[in-house]
Design an enzyme around this catalytic site. Structure first.
Site, short mmCIF file in Angstrom:
data_model
loop_
_atom_site.label_atom_id
_atom_site.label_comp_id
_atom_site.label_asym_id
_atom_site.label_seq_id
_atom_site.Cartn_x
_atom_site.Cartn_y
_atom_site.Cartn_z
N GLY A 113 2.13 -4.98 2.27
CA GLY A 113 2.99 -5.59 3.27
C GLY A 113 2.18 -6.36 4.30
NE ARG A 164 5.06 -4.06 -1.99
CZ ARG A 164 4.40 -3.46 -1.00
NH1 ARG A 164 3.25 -2.87 -1.26
NH2 ARG A 164 4.86 -3.48 0.23
CG ASP A 213 -1.11 3.97 1.86
OD1 ASP A 213 -0.60 2.85 1.68
OD2 ASP A 213 -0.44 5.02 1.93
CB THR A 242 -0.56 -1.09 7.49
OG1 THR A 242 0.74 -0.46 7.50
CG2 THR A 242 -1.58 -0.12 8.03
CG ASP A 263 3.97 1.61 8.16
OD1 ASP A 263 4.99 1.32 8.82
OD2 ASP A 263 3.88 1.44 6.94
CG ASP A 284 0.33 4.63 7.42
OD1 ASP A 284 -0.38 3.62 7.56
OD2 ASP A 284 1.09 4.80 6.44
NE ARG A 332 7.71 4.35 1.84
CZ ARG A 332 7.17 3.29 1.26
NH1 ARG A 332 7.94 2.30 0.86
NH2 ARG A 332 5.87 3.19 1.10
#
Length: 324
Positions: free
Chosen positions: A11, A72, A103, A126, A128, A130, A172
């Protein structure tokens, strides 16, 4: 090492272009040839690889998205696909790679290194936030500010009509965007994947809040255990059963991925891009270049994708305290 390549994968996130720019210009500054791979691993397989120069990255530091595109690749998950990618890199004499992504990107890079031994340094791209091994990821600050701007506007209309708004943000598997935009936006509740949501407690608190507040904002990370914002709104509405109270849902979606990156994201992206090139020259082989406590650090891919980055506990407590 004389030749390296850079690509973006997964993303997109605001600041990727700033990172590409830093990689290209640092490589040139260090006397290296640098190549851009379009469409991530898919472009690596297709041989969509072009030489980049200083002017190739002019006027992009302020732009969202990624000039190298992202995609992707299912084929890269196969040994045959990875062999094609390796052959295309070796034809050009590329000896090192900078991978900008999350990741999934780093998982692919780890496998690729184990099979073919091409050193790869990752940059944490990213929204996120994370990834273990960096305090913040490239794009997170911009995503939070985008969400916050929307929350501020929604609060105006929530107050005008005495409504309860459930605002869904991305996340998510991680609730970093929800927590920081919730604190900044004065949300009464924030629901995240990392903690179990007690809807009975939410309903009880909303009933109590009606004594002092006529409207409420509830921020929901898309991966919450009780479901998305629409699902949670219906569950709460059924439990409250107040015909005079309006319940509304707003899903922010992919607007959080786009837009001009903030100054913080541009600086972080630039630091990580420079550190990635320097990491290759220092002999790092399968690490992510991140920033922790204001210092550049190199973390093995296995740790970045294998360890969970926890939310700051004080943030969740802060939301509870400030919502009264």
């Amino acid at each position: 090492m004389k030749k390296i390549a850079v690509f973006t994968s997964g993303g997109d996130s605001p600041g990727m272009n700033a990172c590409i720019r830093a990689v290209v210009r640092t490589a040139i500054y260090k006397g290296l040839e640098v190549y851009g791979i379009s469409r991530g691993y898919e472009g690596m397989i297709d041989g969509d690889i072009k030489r980049m120069h200083s002017h190739s990255v002019s006027n992009i530091v302020q732009r969202g998205g990624t000039i190298l595109k992202s995609a992707r690749s299912m084929e890269f998950r196969t040994p045959e696909g990875r062999k094609k990618a390796y052959d295309n890199l070796t034809k050009l004499g590329i000896e090192g790679i900078v991978a900008i992504g999350g990741d999934g990107t780093f998982t692919g890079a780890k496998v690729f290194f184990e099979e073919f031994g091409i050193p790869t340094i990752g940059c944490p791209g990213t929204i996120d936030n994370d990834l273990y091994g960096t305090d913040y990821t490239i794009g997170f600050d911009t995503a939070v500010n985008t969400a916050l701007e929307a929350i501020d506007k929604i609060r105006d209309t929530a107050a005008a009509h005495d409504r309860i708004f459930f605002i869904e943000v991305m996340g998510r598997d991680a609730g970093f965007i929800a927590v920081e935009s919730g604190i900044g936006g004065g949300a009464e509740f924030v629901m995240v994947p990392e903690t179990k949501t007690d809807l009975n407690n939410v309903v009880k608190s909303l009933k109590n809040l009606r004594k002092t507040k006529t409207s409420s904002i509830i921020v929901v990370a898309e991966g919450d255990d009780e479901g998305n914002a629409e699902t949670i709104m219906k569950k709460v509405k059924e439990k409250i059963k107040d015909s005079h109270k309006e319940f509304k849902v707003t899903t922010l979606g992919h607007i959080q991925r786009g837009g001009n990156p903030t100054a913080r994201d541009r600086v972080l992206a630039s630091r990580c891009g420079m550190a990635a090139v320097e990491g290759l020259l220092l002999g790092h082989q399968y690490h992510m270049a991140g920033v922790m406590n204001q210092e550049v650090v190199y973390t093995p891919f296995a740790d970045c994708i294998g360890k969970t980055k926890p939310l700051i506990k004080d943030h969740l407590k802060l939301i509870e305290i400030l919502s009264i």
